[in-house]
Design a protein around this motif. Structure first.
Motif, PDB file in Angstrom:
ATOM      1  N   GLY A 126       0.817  -1.212   0.000  1.00  0.00           N
ATOM      2  CA  GLY A 126       0.000   0.000   0.000  1.00  0.00           C
ATOM      3  C   GLY A 126       0.847   1.257   0.000  1.00  0.00           C
ATOM      4  N   THR A 127       1.855   1.297   0.893  1.00  0.00           N
ATOM      5  CA  THR A 127       2.736   2.463   0.969  1.00  0.00           C
ATOM      6  C   THR A 127       3.568   2.615  -0.295  1.00  0.00           C
ATOM      7  OG1 THR A 127       2.871   2.231   3.364  1.00  0.00           O
ATOM      8  CG2 THR A 127       4.578   3.531   2.299  1.00  0.00           C
ATOM      9  N   ASP A 128       4.124   1.507  -0.768  1.00  0.00           N
ATOM     10  CA  ASP A 128       4.980   1.563  -1.957  1.00  0.00           C
ATOM     11  C   ASP A 128       4.206   1.985  -3.195  1.00  0.00           C
ATOM     12  OD1 ASP A 128       6.999   0.792  -0.338  1.00  0.00           O
ATOM     13  OD2 ASP A 128       7.203  -1.240  -1.129  1.00  0.00           O
ATOM     14  N   SER A 129       2.930   1.596  -3.288  1.00  0.00           N
ATOM     15  CA  SER A 129       2.139   2.005  -4.455  1.00  0.00           C
ATOM     16  C   SER A 129       1.907   3.506  -4.459  1.00  0.00           C
ATOM     17  CB  SER A 129       0.789   1.270  -4.463  1.00  0.00           C
ATOM     18  OG  SER A 129      -0.003   1.645  -3.345  1.00  0.00           O
TER      19      SER A 129
ATOM     20  N   ILE B  96       4.001   5.727  -3.098  1.00  0.00           N
ATOM     21  CA  ILE B  96       5.287   6.316  -3.466  1.00  0.00           C
ATOM     22  C   ILE B  96       5.531   6.200  -4.965  1.00  0.00           C
ATOM     23  CG2 ILE B  96       7.787   6.088  -3.177  1.00  0.00           C
ATOM     24  CD1 ILE B  96       7.311   5.307  -0.296  1.00  0.00           C
ATOM     25  N   ASP B  97       5.181   5.063  -5.554  1.00  0.00           N
ATOM     26  CA  ASP B  97       5.348   4.887  -7.000  1.00  0.00           C
ATOM     27  C   ASP B  97       4.507   5.895  -7.775  1.00  0.00           C
ATOM     28  OD1 ASP B  97       7.142   2.823  -6.731  1.00  0.00           O
ATOM     29  OD2 ASP B  97       5.615   1.248  -6.823  1.00  0.00           O
ATOM     30  N   ARG B  98       3.294   6.150  -7.302  1.00  0.00           N
ATOM     31  CA  ARG B  98       2.439   7.135  -7.975  1.00  0.00           C
ATOM     32  C   ARG B  98       3.034   8.540  -7.874  1.00  0.00           C
ATOM     33  NH1 ARG B  98      -3.637   6.431  -5.970  1.00  0.00           N
ATOM     34  NH2 ARG B  98      -3.834   8.268  -7.327  1.00  0.00           N
ATOM     35  N   ILE B  99       3.592   8.873  -6.706  1.00  0.00           N
ATOM     36  CA  ILE B  99       4.224  10.187  -6.540  1.00  0.00           C
ATOM     37  C   ILE B  99       5.438  10.311  -7.456  1.00  0.00           C
ATOM     38  CG2 ILE B  99       5.395  11.707  -4.920  1.00  0.00           C
ATOM     39  CD1 ILE B  99       3.710  10.493  -2.696  1.00  0.00           C
ATOM     40  N   ILE B 100       6.221   9.238  -7.561  1.00  0.00           N
ATOM     41  CA  ILE B 100       7.402   9.269  -8.422  1.00  0.00           C
ATOM     42  C   ILE B 100       7.002   9.478  -9.878  1.00  0.00           C
ATOM     43  CG2 ILE B 100       9.267   7.837  -9.357  1.00  0.00           C
ATOM     44  CD1 ILE B 100       9.606   6.648  -6.574  1.00  0.00           C
ATOM     45  N   ARG B 101       5.987   8.745 -10.340  1.00  0.00           N
ATOM     46  CA  ARG B 101       5.530   8.920 -11.728  1.00  0.00           C
ATOM     47  C   ARG B 101       5.057  10.343 -11.974  1.00  0.00           C
ATOM     48  NH1 ARG B 101       3.199   3.763 -10.822  1.00  0.00           N
ATOM     49  NH2 ARG B 101       1.158   4.744 -10.472  1.00  0.00           N
ATOM     50  N   MET B 102       4.304  10.892 -11.029  1.00  0.00           N
ATOM     51  CA  MET B 102       3.801  12.253 -11.183  1.00  0.00           C
ATOM     52  C   MET B 102       4.947  13.265 -11.182  1.00  0.00           C
ATOM     53  SD  MET B 102       0.967  14.156  -8.830  1.00  0.00           S
ATOM     54  CE  MET B 102       1.960  13.834  -7.371  1.00  0.00           C
ATOM     55  N   THR B 103       5.954  13.026 -10.345  1.00  0.00           N
ATOM     56  CA  THR B 103       7.104  13.928 -10.292  1.00  0.00           C
ATOM     57  C   THR B 103       7.852  13.941 -11.620  1.00  0.00           C
ATOM     58  OG1 THR B 103       7.348  13.521  -7.915  1.00  0.00           O
ATOM     59  CG2 THR B 103       9.255  14.410  -9.085  1.00  0.00           C
ATOM     60  N   ILE B 104       8.061  12.770 -12.194  1.00  0.00           N
ATOM     61  CA  ILE B 104       8.763  12.690 -13.478  1.00  0.00           C
ATOM     62  C   ILE B 104       7.956  13.375 -14.572  1.00  0.00           C
ATOM     63  CG2 ILE B 104       9.591  11.093 -15.249  1.00  0.00           C
ATOM     64  CD1 ILE B 104      10.233   9.124 -13.024  1.00  0.00           C
ATOM     65  N   GLN B 105       6.657  13.105 -14.594  1.00  0.00           N
ATOM     66  CA  GLN B 105       5.811  13.670 -15.651  1.00  0.00           C
ATOM     67  C   GLN B 105       5.778  15.192 -15.594  1.00  0.00           C
ATOM     68  OE1 GLN B 105       2.118  11.691 -14.919  1.00  0.00           O
ATOM     69  NE2 GLN B 105       2.813   9.731 -15.734  1.00  0.00           N
ATOM     70  N   THR B 106       5.631  15.743 -14.382  1.00  0.00           N
ATOM     71  CA  THR B 106       5.517  17.197 -14.262  1.00  0.00           C
ATOM     72  C   THR B 106       6.866  17.899 -14.370  1.00  0.00           C
ATOM     73  OG1 THR B 106       5.606  16.986 -11.848  1.00  0.00           O
ATOM     74  CG2 THR B 106       3.438  17.051 -12.863  1.00  0.00           C
ATOM     75  N   GLY B 107       7.895  17.348 -13.703  1.00  0.00           N
ATOM     76  CA  GLY B 107       9.200  18.001 -13.721  1.00  0.00           C
ATOM     77  C   GLY B 107       9.855  17.981 -15.083  1.00  0.00           C
ATOM     78  N   MET B 108       9.782  16.853 -15.761  1.00  0.00           N
ATOM     79  CA  MET B 108      10.424  16.763 -17.060  1.00  0.00           C
ATOM     80  C   MET B 108       9.678  17.554 -18.128  1.00  0.00           C
ATOM     81  SD  MET B 108      13.102  15.194 -16.348  1.00  0.00           S
ATOM     82  CE  MET B 108      13.746  15.118 -18.012  1.00  0.00           C
ATOM     83  N   LEU B 109       8.383  17.782 -17.927  1.00  0.00           N
ATOM     84  CA  LEU B 109       7.619  18.550 -18.915  1.00  0.00           C
ATOM     85  C   LEU B 109       8.156  19.969 -19.035  1.00  0.00           C
ATOM     86  CD1 LEU B 109       5.210  18.514 -20.854  1.00  0.00           C
ATOM     87  CD2 LEU B 109       3.762  19.248 -18.946  1.00  0.00           C
TER      88      LEU B 109
ATOM     89  N   ASN C  44      -3.505  10.842  -0.240  1.00  0.00           N
ATOM     90  CA  ASN C  44      -3.713  10.696   1.202  1.00  0.00           C
ATOM     91  C   ASN C  44      -4.716   9.596   1.505  1.00  0.00           C
ATOM     92  OD1 ASN C  44      -1.937  12.513   2.378  1.00  0.00           O
ATOM     93  ND2 ASN C  44      -3.309  14.245   2.124  1.00  0.00           N
ATOM     94  N   SER C  45      -5.745   9.472   0.656  1.00  0.00           N
ATOM     95  CA  SER C  45      -6.740   8.425   0.862  1.00  0.00           C
ATOM     96  C   SER C  45      -6.117   7.051   0.717  1.00  0.00           C
ATOM     97  CB  SER C  45      -7.897   8.594  -0.139  1.00  0.00           C
ATOM     98  OG  SER C  45      -8.522   9.835   0.030  1.00  0.00           O
ATOM     99  N   VAL C  46      -5.296   6.897  -0.326  1.00  0.00           N
ATOM    100  CA  VAL C  46      -4.632   5.612  -0.533  1.00  0.00           C
ATOM    101  C   VAL C  46      -3.641   5.345   0.580  1.00  0.00           C
ATOM    102  CG1 VAL C  46      -3.168   4.288  -2.093  1.00  0.00           C
ATOM    103  CG2 VAL C  46      -4.957   5.760  -3.013  1.00  0.00           C
ATOM    104  N   SER C  47      -2.891   6.395   0.971  1.00  0.00           N
ATOM    105  CA  SER C  47      -1.896   6.237   2.032  1.00  0.00           C
ATOM    106  C   SER C  47      -2.551   5.896   3.354  1.00  0.00           C
ATOM    107  CB  SER C  47      -1.077   7.524   2.165  1.00  0.00           C
ATOM    108  OG  SER C  47      -0.168   7.428   3.218  1.00  0.00           O
ATOM    109  N   ALA C  48      -3.737   6.480   3.588  1.00  0.00           N
ATOM    110  CA  ALA C  48      -4.414   6.254   4.858  1.00  0.00           C
ATOM    111  C   ALA C  48      -4.924   4.833   4.980  1.00  0.00           C
ATOM    112  CB  ALA C  48      -5.568   7.237   5.014  1.00  0.00           C
ATOM    113  N   THR C  49      -5.372   4.255   3.897  1.00  0.00           N
ATOM    114  CA  THR C  49      -5.991   2.934   3.954  1.00  0.00           C
ATOM    115  C   THR C  49      -5.077   1.834   3.480  1.00  0.00           C
ATOM    116  OG1 THR C  49      -6.896   3.174   1.727  1.00  0.00           O
ATOM    117  CG2 THR C  49      -8.246   3.973   3.553  1.00  0.00           C
ATOM    118  N   GLY C  50      -4.062   2.185   2.666  1.00  0.00           N
ATOM    119  CA  GLY C  50      -3.179   1.166   2.133  1.00  0.00           C
ATOM    120  C   GLY C  50      -3.908   0.175   1.268  1.00  0.00           C
ATOM    121  N   GLY C  51      -5.023   0.626   0.651  1.00  0.00           N
ATOM    122  CA  GLY C  51      -5.808  -0.251  -0.201  1.00  0.00           C
ATOM    123  C   GLY C  51      -6.888  -0.982   0.563  1.00  0.00           C
ATOM    124  N   VAL C  52      -6.978  -0.789   1.916  1.00  0.00           N
ATOM    125  CA  VAL C  52      -8.000  -1.430   2.731  1.00  0.00           C
ATOM    126  C   VAL C  52      -8.716  -0.345   3.507  1.00  0.00           C
ATOM    127  CG1 VAL C  52      -8.438  -3.146   4.521  1.00  0.00           C
ATOM    128  CG2 VAL C  52      -6.531  -3.464   2.944  1.00  0.00           C
TER     129      VAL C  52
END
Length: 349
Positions: free
Chosen positions: A191-194, A196-209, A256-264
């Motif tokens: 749950g936590t790693d997913s 972080i992965d979403r934040i990383i993808r968003m960071t790459i997409q926005t920063g590199m643009l 935050n919703s995903v982080s709070a529940t971890g998918g549960v």
């Protein structure tokens, strides 16, 4: 006897890219308007300085859009049919608006990187590059006022190179630093790693643009000095910076919703019957073991904070057992549970 009118000058390579850049700028302004409204609706508990920071950026962007329409109105309407000789009068505002937006945003991300990495070196380099880019933008604006004519456009090369290259390198450093610092905070929990992965993808997409647009801007500026192809990218730069910042801030609601529940769901956590997240485990027949869970501790690691936020997730409130604690950001949480069960149990073996 009527004479034939002189042919109209060809302005395709001069005002054509400018007009396209203004169109992109206005489209991105509409996107920004929606982003700002979403931000003020969802994040009313953000720090006061942050809310004013967003307001100032929005005011600058609104002025930038008005200036862009004004400097296109002059050559295409007021001076219609005339040979394009001078830069539009209001064009001097373009580099000023870009650096007034990009520099504070880059400094903001440098501060966030400092909070994440606890290191001063990379944030200091980013800050120096951001200030150098700001200096280059102001220098370019002053040079536009001096050179005035399109024929003297190559005289802007030195100031423009300082402006664009510094900004581009700063954007790349911001992206790489955020990606590396976030990658180190993976906990092994899906749950936590997913999140972080979403934040990383968003960071790459926005920063590199923004970095790609800056690179295209400076390449076209240097390779085609007597054309205005670069302005198709340049006029969209300020809106890209602000939209990237706003999309990053507004993404906290979902993350935050995903982080709070971890998918549960939180209810699922409380009613968990397998003893994985705090409920008493059951036997295969469904009976609870009263002897289990003599000792139950939970250790929270809240050092990985990504974005500015004073809102607490439902799980964070539950984990702190009602104790008030104001923090900023998406809470990347590592949960370690130690369970002592004196009886053999199929779920603990």
């Amino acid at each position: 006897m009527a004479t034939d009118a002189p042919p109209l000058p060809n302005v395709t390579l001069l005002f054509g890219p400018m007009l396209i850049g203004v169109f992109i700028n206005m489209i991105l302004y509409g996107v920004l308007l929606g982003q700002v409204l979403t931000y003020y609706k969802l994040y009313q508990k953000d720090a006061t300085w942050m809310r004013y920071f967003i307001l100032v950026l929005f005011i600058i962007e609104t002025a930038n859009t008005g200036f862009d329409m004004a400097f296109m109105f002059q050559p295409l309407i007021l001076n219609y049919g005339q040979k394009p000789t001078f830069f539009p009068t209001v064009f001097v505002t373009q580099p000023l608006c870009v650096v007034l937006v990009s520099t504070p945003i880059q400094l903001f991300f440098a501060w966030r990187i400092r909070s994440l990495t606890k290191s001063y070196w990379v944030p200091a380099i980013i800050a120096i590059l951001a200030l150098a880019s700001c200096t280059g933008g102001i220098w370019t604006a002053a040079m536009i006022k001096i050179v005035k004519t399109f024929a003297n456009k190559p005289k802007l090369h030195n100031s423009a190179l300082l402006w664009f290259l510094s900004s581009c390198v700063a954007d790349i450093l911001i992206t790489i630093s955020l990606v590396l610092s976030l990658a180190r905070r993976k906990t092994g929990f899906s749950g936590t790693d997913s999140v972080i992965d979403r934040i990383i993808r968003m960071t790459i997409q926005t920063g590199m643009l923004t970095a790609v647009f800056s690179i295209l801007d400076v390449v076209c500026f240097m390779v085609l000095p007597h054309a205005a192809i670069n302005f198709a990218f340049d006029l969209a730069l300020s809106k890209l910076y602000t939209n990237c910042l706003m999309s990053t801030l507004n993404a906290r609601h979902g993350l935050n919703s995903v982080s709070a529940t971890g998918g549960v769901s939180a209810e699922g956590r409380r009613n968990n019957s397998h003893g994985l997240m705090g409920g008493a485990p059951t036997s295969p027949a469904g009976r609870r073991h009263p002897e289990t869970f003599e000792h139950h501790t939970r250790q929270m690691d809240s050092s990985a904070i990504y974005e500015l936020d004073t809102q607490k997730s439902a799980y964070d409130v539950e984990a702190t057992y009602g104790q008030p604690r104001e923090e900023f950001g998406i809470q990347v949480t590592k949960v370690i549970e130690r369970v002592k069960d004196p009886l053999p149990h199929p779920f603990t073996q």
